[in-house]
Design an enzyme around this catalytic site. Structure first.
Site, PDB file in Angstrom:
ATOM      1  N   ASP A 226       0.857  -1.188   0.000  1.00  0.00           N
ATOM      2  CA  ASP A 226       0.000   0.000   0.000  1.00  0.00           C
ATOM      3  C   ASP A 226       0.895   1.241   0.000  1.00  0.00           C
ATOM      4  O   ASP A 226       1.630   1.479   0.957  1.00  0.00           O
ATOM      5  CB  ASP A 226      -0.929   0.009   1.211  1.00  0.00           C
ATOM      6  CG  ASP A 226      -1.773   1.265   1.276  1.00  0.00           C
ATOM      7  OD1 ASP A 226      -2.499   1.534   0.303  1.00  0.00           O
ATOM      8  OD2 ASP A 226      -1.687   1.990   2.283  1.00  0.00           O
ATOM      9  N   ILE A 227       0.829   2.027  -1.073  1.00  0.00           N
ATOM     10  CA  ILE A 227       1.666   3.218  -1.226  1.00  0.00           C
ATOM     11  C   ILE A 227       0.879   4.447  -0.779  1.00  0.00           C
ATOM     12  O   ILE A 227      -0.109   4.832  -1.417  1.00  0.00           O
ATOM     13  CB  ILE A 227       2.123   3.398  -2.688  1.00  0.00           C
ATOM     14  CG1 ILE A 227       2.853   2.144  -3.176  1.00  0.00           C
ATOM     15  CG2 ILE A 227       3.014   4.628  -2.827  1.00  0.00           C
ATOM     16  CD1 ILE A 227       3.172   2.166  -4.669  1.00  0.00           C
ATOM     17  N   GLY A 228       1.301   5.055   0.326  1.00  0.00           N
ATOM     18  CA  GLY A 228       0.686   6.277   0.817  1.00  0.00           C
ATOM     19  C   GLY A 228       1.578   7.477   0.557  1.00  0.00           C
ATOM     20  O   GLY A 228       2.719   7.334   0.105  1.00  0.00           O
ATOM     21  N   ASN A 229       1.082   8.656   0.856  1.00  0.00           N
ATOM     22  CA  ASN A 229       1.851   9.875   0.597  1.00  0.00           C
ATOM     23  C   ASN A 229       3.101   9.967   1.459  1.00  0.00           C
ATOM     24  O   ASN A 229       4.118  10.511   1.019  1.00  0.00           O
ATOM     25  CB  ASN A 229       0.972  11.108   0.848  1.00  0.00           C
ATOM     26  CG  ASN A 229      -0.070  11.293  -0.227  1.00  0.00           C
ATOM     27  OD1 ASN A 229       0.252  11.553  -1.375  1.00  0.00           O
ATOM     28  ND2 ASN A 229      -1.329  11.126   0.134  1.00  0.00           N
TER      29      ASN A 229
ATOM     30  N   ASN B  65       4.165   7.107   3.830  1.00  0.00           N
ATOM     31  CA  ASN B  65       4.768   5.788   4.031  1.00  0.00           C
ATOM     32  C   ASN B  65       4.233   4.764   3.051  1.00  0.00           C
ATOM     33  O   ASN B  65       3.111   4.886   2.541  1.00  0.00           O
ATOM     34  CB  ASN B  65       4.514   5.276   5.459  1.00  0.00           C
ATOM     35  CG  ASN B  65       5.243   6.083   6.503  1.00  0.00           C
ATOM     36  OD1 ASN B  65       6.448   6.306   6.397  1.00  0.00           O
ATOM     37  ND2 ASN B  65       4.529   6.539   7.520  1.00  0.00           N
TER      38      ASN B  65
ATOM     39  N   ASP C  49      -6.929   3.337  -1.958  1.00  0.00           N
ATOM     40  CA  ASP C  49      -6.778   2.898  -0.566  1.00  0.00           C
ATOM     41  C   ASP C  49      -8.125   2.838   0.145  1.00  0.00           C
ATOM     42  O   ASP C  49      -8.362   1.954   0.992  1.00  0.00           O
ATOM     43  CB  ASP C  49      -5.807   3.811   0.183  1.00  0.00           C
ATOM     44  CG  ASP C  49      -6.217   5.277   0.139  1.00  0.00           C
ATOM     45  OD1 ASP C  49      -6.884   5.698  -0.824  1.00  0.00           O
ATOM     46  OD2 ASP C  49      -5.852   6.017   1.077  1.00  0.00           O
TER      47      ASP C  49
ATOM     48  N   ASP D 224      -9.251   6.129   8.469  1.00  0.00           N
ATOM     49  CA  ASP D 224      -7.874   5.837   8.061  1.00  0.00           C
ATOM     50  C   ASP D 224      -7.024   7.070   8.367  1.00  0.00           C
ATOM     51  O   ASP D 224      -7.187   8.122   7.745  1.00  0.00           O
ATOM     52  CB  ASP D 224      -7.819   5.503   6.569  1.00  0.00           C
ATOM     53  CG  ASP D 224      -6.457   4.964   6.140  1.00  0.00           C
ATOM     54  OD1 ASP D 224      -5.487   5.115   6.906  1.00  0.00           O
ATOM     55  OD2 ASP D 224      -6.365   4.399   5.036  1.00  0.00           O
TER      56      ASP D 224
ATOM     57  N   THR E 162      -1.492  10.539   6.131  1.00  0.00           N
ATOM     58  CA  THR E 162      -1.158  11.940   5.842  1.00  0.00           C
ATOM     59  C   THR E 162      -2.425  12.789   5.934  1.00  0.00           C
ATOM     60  O   THR E 162      -2.422  13.889   6.479  1.00  0.00           O
ATOM     61  CB  THR E 162      -0.529  12.057   4.448  1.00  0.00           C
ATOM     62  OG1 THR E 162       0.605  11.180   4.371  1.00  0.00           O
ATOM     63  CG2 THR E 162      -0.081  13.482   4.181  1.00  0.00           C
TER      64      THR E 162
ATOM     65  N   THR F  13       3.532  24.492  27.632  1.00  0.00           N
ATOM     66  CA  THR F  13       3.299  24.584  26.190  1.00  0.00           C
ATOM     67  C   THR F  13       3.276  23.218  25.511  1.00  0.00           C
ATOM     68  O   THR F  13       2.378  22.919  24.722  1.00  0.00           O
ATOM     69  CB  THR F  13       4.376  25.471  25.525  1.00  0.00           C
ATOM     70  OG1 THR F  13       4.310  26.782  26.091  1.00  0.00           O
ATOM     71  CG2 THR F  13       4.165  25.549  24.024  1.00  0.00           C
TER      72      THR F  13
END
EC number: 2.7.1.33
Length: 256
Positions: free
Chosen positions: A6-9, A11, A109, A129, A132, A184
């Protein structure tokens, strides 16, 4: 053995199945400038790590939201293993009805996740999901994919906040000691983590209201394990969802 990718933006997630058993799941960075040889080297290292020989891979399947990487990785996998790699896209049999305005615009996806969701869990169903982008997909009681919501991903939101506000540092995403931060860093952690959890709870409530019934909620993606424990709704965490969906699609299109 079947290789699933599975190719994500941000990973790429790769796994290998022996029948229905997932032998491994590994993540590595998506690099749009990498060559087929460089990706082949990564595939070799992953398989070597898990003591799998290239000739043991009988086939594979890829889903991708990064077109510039798709063919490069397909070429790398095919050259190294000698096996044919399918790519999720037009012409692939899914078994899922897409009840949306333009089915061709739906990310592969999301379709893969829907296939696995319908196969594994009761409908109607919400699939979250967290990559990104955070996508919230809805499958109705008739097992039709009826639409989605898209939000900035957790890491994207955090990087935008730290990058645009001069006095706010880059931080790690760990649960703060308390909801109300007294410094902070803890304040940022609380805002990002509980803010995203609250957004998920709110969307789930609104989707259930619009459908008029309670949905099964499933979450996947790199940061789902951080956010979903903070949600008030019951959410099933399934890290392997997309790889399982890819395996199902492989067998739908390449029956033994």
């Amino acid at each position: 053995m079947i290789l699933t990718i599975d190719i994500g933006n941000t990973n790429i997630v790769m796994g290998c199945f022996l029948k229905d058993q997932l032998l491994f799941l590994e993540r590595f960075s998506t690099e749009q400038d990498s060559t087929a040889l460089e990706y082949a080297t990564i595939i070799r290292e992953m398989l070597d790590l898990h003591e799998i020989k290239p000739f043991q891979i009988k086939g594979g399947i890829i889903s991708s939201v990064v077109p510039s990487v798709t063919n490069t990785l397909k070429e790398a996998a095919e050259k190294f293993t000698g096996a044919r790699m399918l790519v999720v896209g037009p012409g692939i049999k899914t078994g899922i009805k897409l009840a949306v305005d333009d089915p061709a615009q739906q990310g592969s996806d999301l379709i893969v996740g829907a296939v696995a969701g319908v196969h594994s869990y009761p409908v109607p169903q919400i699939i979250i999901d967290m990559g990104t982008a955070t996508t919230v997909s809805v499958i109705n009681k008739d097992k039709a994919y009826i639409g989605k919501m898209i939000l900035p991903g957790v890491a994207v939101s955090l990087n935008a906040l730290s990058g645009k506000a001069a006095q706010l540092p880059y931080i790690s995403l760990e649960k703060p000691k308390r909801l109300i931060g007294s410094n902070t860093v803890d304040s940022m952690k609380s805002g990002i983590l509980y803010g995203n959890a609250g957004a998920m709870d709110g969307l789930i409530d609104r989707i259930n209201e619009e459908l008029g019934e309670e949905c099964t909620v499933v979450a996947t993606g790199g940061l789902a394990g951080v956010i979903t424990p903070l949600c008030r709704h019951e959410i099933i965490l399934d890290d392997d969802l997309l790889l399982k969906g890819l395996l199902i699609l492989y067998y739908k299109n390449c029956p033994a």
